[in-house]
Design a protein around this motif. Structure first.
Motif, mmCIF file in Angstrom:
data_model
loop_
_atom_site.group_PDB
_atom_site.id
_atom_site.type_symbol
_atom_site.label_atom_id
_atom_site.label_comp_id
_atom_site.label_asym_id
_atom_site.label_seq_id
_atom_site.Cartn_x
_atom_site.Cartn_y
_atom_site.Cartn_z
ATOM 1 N N SER A 133 0.829 -1.213 0.000
ATOM 2 C CA SER A 133 0.000 0.000 0.000
ATOM 3 C C SER A 133 0.857 1.254 0.000
ATOM 4 C CB SER A 133 -0.915 0.021 1.227
ATOM 5 O OG SER A 133 -0.164 0.204 2.427
ATOM 6 N N ALA A 134 2.141 1.126 0.319
ATOM 7 C CA ALA A 134 3.029 2.289 0.400
ATOM 8 C C ALA A 134 3.591 2.696 -0.952
ATOM 9 C CB ALA A 134 4.180 1.997 1.361
ATOM 10 N N LEU A 135 3.269 1.977 -2.021
ATOM 11 C CA LEU A 135 3.916 2.222 -3.302
ATOM 12 C C LEU A 135 3.552 3.567 -3.911
ATOM 13 C CD1 LEU A 135 3.603 -1.337 -4.902
ATOM 14 C CD2 LEU A 135 5.554 -0.321 -3.711
ATOM 15 N N GLU A 136 2.441 4.181 -3.460
ATOM 16 C CA GLU A 136 2.057 5.480 -4.021
ATOM 17 C C GLU A 136 3.008 6.590 -3.569
ATOM 18 O OE1 GLU A 136 -1.964 6.285 -3.055
ATOM 19 O OE2 GLU A 136 -2.765 4.489 -4.026
ATOM 20 N N ASP A 137 3.655 6.411 -2.440
ATOM 21 C CA ASP A 137 4.556 7.428 -1.900
ATOM 22 C C ASP A 137 5.994 7.045 -2.259
ATOM 23 O OD1 ASP A 137 5.980 9.295 -0.519
ATOM 24 O OD2 ASP A 137 5.314 8.661 1.481
ATOM 25 N N GLU A 138 6.586 7.788 -3.192
ATOM 26 C CA GLU A 138 7.934 7.453 -3.640
ATOM 27 C C GLU A 138 8.972 7.632 -2.548
ATOM 28 O OE1 GLU A 138 8.745 9.723 -7.117
ATOM 29 O OE2 GLU A 138 7.250 8.672 -8.366
ATOM 30 N N SER A 139 8.644 8.416 -1.506
ATOM 31 C CA SER A 139 9.603 8.621 -0.415
ATOM 32 C C SER A 139 9.526 7.508 0.624
ATOM 33 C CB SER A 139 9.347 9.972 0.265
ATOM 34 O OG SER A 139 8.126 9.951 0.999
ATOM 35 N N ASP A 140 8.479 6.686 0.558
ATOM 36 C CA ASP A 140 8.306 5.589 1.510
ATOM 37 C C ASP A 140 9.202 4.437 1.058
ATOM 38 O OD1 ASP A 140 7.431 3.754 3.363
ATOM 39 O OD2 ASP A 140 5.332 4.309 3.157
ATOM 40 N N PRO A 141 10.186 4.056 1.866
ATOM 41 C CA PRO A 141 11.166 3.080 1.385
ATOM 42 C C PRO A 141 10.581 1.679 1.208
ATOM 43 C CG PRO A 141 11.500 3.489 3.714
ATOM 44 C CD PRO A 141 10.458 4.472 3.254
ATOM 45 N N THR A 142 10.892 1.060 0.082
ATOM 46 C CA THR A 142 10.623 -0.362 -0.094
ATOM 47 C C THR A 142 11.794 -1.131 0.500
ATOM 48 O OG1 THR A 142 11.733 -0.379 -2.234
ATOM 49 C CG2 THR A 142 9.364 0.122 -2.232
ATOM 50 N N TRP A 143 11.634 -2.454 0.622
ATOM 51 C CA TRP A 143 12.738 -3.238 1.152
ATOM 52 C C TRP A 143 14.004 -3.124 0.291
ATOM 53 C CZ3 TRP A 143 14.091 -4.390 5.650
ATOM 54 C CH2 TRP A 143 13.188 -4.778 6.643
ATOM 55 N N PRO A 144 13.936 -3.183 -1.032
ATOM 56 C CA PRO A 144 15.178 -2.993 -1.811
ATOM 57 C C PRO A 144 15.853 -1.657 -1.531
ATOM 58 C CG PRO A 144 13.486 -3.975 -3.182
ATOM 59 C CD PRO A 144 12.814 -3.607 -1.900
ATOM 60 N N MET A 145 15.041 -0.578 -1.374
ATOM 61 C CA MET A 145 15.612 0.735 -1.072
ATOM 62 C C MET A 145 16.282 0.726 0.300
ATOM 63 S SD MET A 145 12.389 3.045 -2.436
ATOM 64 C CE MET A 145 12.930 4.506 -1.543
ATOM 65 N N TRP A 146 15.602 0.157 1.300
ATOM 66 C CA TRP A 146 16.136 0.173 2.662
ATOM 67 C C TRP A 146 17.413 -0.664 2.745
ATOM 68 C CZ3 TRP A 146 17.776 -2.588 6.764
ATOM 69 C CH2 TRP A 146 17.818 -1.943 7.997
ATOM 70 N N LEU A 147 17.396 -1.844 2.146
ATOM 71 C CA LEU A 147 18.568 -2.723 2.210
ATOM 72 C C LEU A 147 19.762 -2.100 1.498
ATOM 73 C CD1 LEU A 147 16.747 -6.101 1.549
ATOM 74 C CD2 LEU A 147 17.770 -5.369 3.720
ATOM 75 N N LYS A 148 19.510 -1.443 0.372
ATOM 76 C CA LYS A 148 20.599 -0.796 -0.350
ATOM 77 C C LYS A 148 21.216 0.314 0.493
ATOM 78 C CE LYS A 148 21.688 1.586 -4.684
ATOM 79 N NZ LYS A 148 21.150 2.068 -5.985
ATOM 80 N N ALA A 149 20.349 1.115 1.152
ATOM 81 C CA ALA A 149 20.848 2.204 1.996
ATOM 82 C C ALA A 149 21.630 1.667 3.185
ATOM 83 C CB ALA A 149 19.680 3.061 2.483
ATOM 84 N N ALA A 150 21.264 0.469 3.660
ATOM 85 C CA ALA A 150 21.947 -0.130 4.810
ATOM 86 C C ALA A 150 23.162 -0.953 4.382
ATOM 87 C CB ALA A 150 20.976 -1.008 5.589
ATOM 88 N N GLY A 151 23.388 -1.057 3.084
ATOM 89 C CA GLY A 151 24.539 -1.808 2.599
ATOM 90 C C GLY A 151 24.377 -3.312 2.707
ATOM 91 N N VAL A 152 23.137 -3.780 2.655
ATOM 92 C CA VAL A 152 22.864 -5.216 2.774
ATOM 93 C C VAL A 152 22.525 -5.772 1.396
ATOM 94 C CG1 VAL A 152 21.407 -6.984 3.820
ATOM 95 C CG2 VAL A 152 22.031 -4.932 5.125
ATOM 96 N N LYS A 153 23.202 -6.849 1.014
ATOM 97 C CA LYS A 153 22.906 -7.511 -0.248
ATOM 98 C C LYS A 153 22.152 -8.804 0.043
ATOM 99 C CE LYS A 153 26.926 -5.716 -2.758
ATOM 100 N NZ LYS A 153 28.126 -6.068 -3.573
ATOM 101 N N VAL A 154 21.082 -9.018 -0.726
ATOM 102 C CA VAL A 154 20.307 -10.246 -0.570
ATOM 103 C C VAL A 154 20.234 -10.953 -1.911
ATOM 104 C CG1 VAL A 154 18.924 -9.308 1.316
ATOM 105 C CG2 VAL A 154 18.130 -9.055 -1.037
ATOM 106 N N GLY A 155 20.075 -12.252 -1.865
ATOM 107 C CA GLY A 155 20.013 -13.030 -3.091
ATOM 108 C C GLY A 155 18.625 -13.025 -3.706
#
Length: 318
Positions: free
Chosen positions: A208-230
């Motif tokens: 439901s958060a996809l309408e707000d571009e400033s609301d972080p998705t998991w890929p955005m949050w993980l990238k900002a935290a320097g976490v790589k996932v498979g």
């Protein structure tokens, strides 16, 4: 030879044709059986009442009274019509009373999203009712924007960018986002202790958060935290924030939660906040209502209460 009886067909009158003044005079005169007493009730002269009765008799084509030297006597047809006429005037009086009565002074019709209702509003409503026992709050929980021109809604709480033209709009609360999970996920060999541990966790997505571009998705949050996932990262997706939070409470994974909506569950230790990263978002909660309703007593009182509760939320240290 038998006499054949014929009946004049009934001529139904349209509302615009009804001689209401004459009917009022007839009803009063028939009730009192006196032109004088009817005149006193209607604040006119007896001659005026008599004239209205003649107008009605001419209009209907039938006599309504038999006049004697001492009294008035209703004709049979007039007597038969009187009860229905009285009921008609009673209904007109009742309609006027309804039109003059205040518009639901003790009712507030509120529109909110289901997630805001279940995760923020409902747990606080008891405090509102402690000081407002005479107000009934009717909650319409929907994700659709309220169309005040078509819906009987007094006040809406909208989560969005603001700027709702033609309406009274006031910001209620800002929002921020951070990861949350059940306390159970902080225990055992697979405990989550650092952002890198999310690579092996189930990630709960709030779509439901996809309408707000400033609301972080998991890929955005993980990238900002320097976490790589498979590519095989486990995930759950929900279209309502409340459902995503409930999944996290149930220990199904880690969710990115909005502060206001997770607050009650954090206070009651059903959820725990992970890490120190907090991401402010552009959307906020707004109180929205038609300009002609913003000064109604139930609306004013509820908005004052909302401001107080929003202050409580942001005063609490997560």
């Amino acid at each position: 030879m038998a006499k054949i009886m014929t009946h004049r067909p009934i001529r139904r009158l349209r509302r615009a044709q009804l001689p209401l003044n004459a009917l009022r005079a007839f009803e009063a005169a028939a009730r009192h059986l006196s032109f004088k007493m009817a005149a006193e009730e209607l604040a006119v002269t007896p001659a005026a009442v008599s004239q209205q009765i003649r107008i009605l008799e001419d209009y209907l084509g039938i006599p309504l009274f038999r006049r004697t030297s001492r009294s008035l006597i209703l004709t049979k047809r007039a007597q038969e019509s009187l009860e229905a006429l009285r009921q008609g005037f009673d209904l007109i009086e009742e309609s006027c009373a309804i039109l003059q009565s205040p518009e639901d002074e003790g009712v507030l019709r509120l529109s909110v999203s289901p997630s805001f209702a279940s995760k923020w509003l409902i747990s606080r409503l008891q405090r509102y009712y402690e000081d407002n026992e005479d107000i009934v709050v009717k909650i319409s929980a929907t994700n659709e924007l309220t169309d005040f021109s078509r819906e009987d809604i007094d006040l809406a709480i909208r989560y969005g960018p603001g700027g709702y033209d033609g309406l009274y709009v006031e910001e209620l609360m800002r929002e921020e986002v951070f990861p949350v999970c059940s306390p159970r996920l902080l225990e055992g060999d697979e405990a989550i202790r650092a952002p890198a541990d999310l690579a092996r966790a189930t990630l709960i997505h709030d779509d439901s958060a996809l309408e707000d571009e400033s609301d972080p998705t998991w890929p955005m949050w993980l990238k900002a935290a320097g976490v790589k996932v498979g590519d095989g990262q486990r995930a759950l997706h929900f279209n309502q924030t409340a459902l995503a939070i409930e999944a996290a409470i149930a220990g199904r994974g880690v969710a990115l939660a909005k502060r206001a909506l997770a607050e009650t569950d954090l206070k009651q230790a059903r959820l725990v906040r992970l890490f120190s990263q907090v991401h402010p978002v552009n959307f906020a909660y707004y109180m929205v209502c038609p300009t002609d309703k913003k000064d109604l007593a139930p609306v004013v009182g509820f908005m004052n209460w909302l401001r107080k509760e929003a202050g409580r939320s942001w005063a609490w240290e997560i």
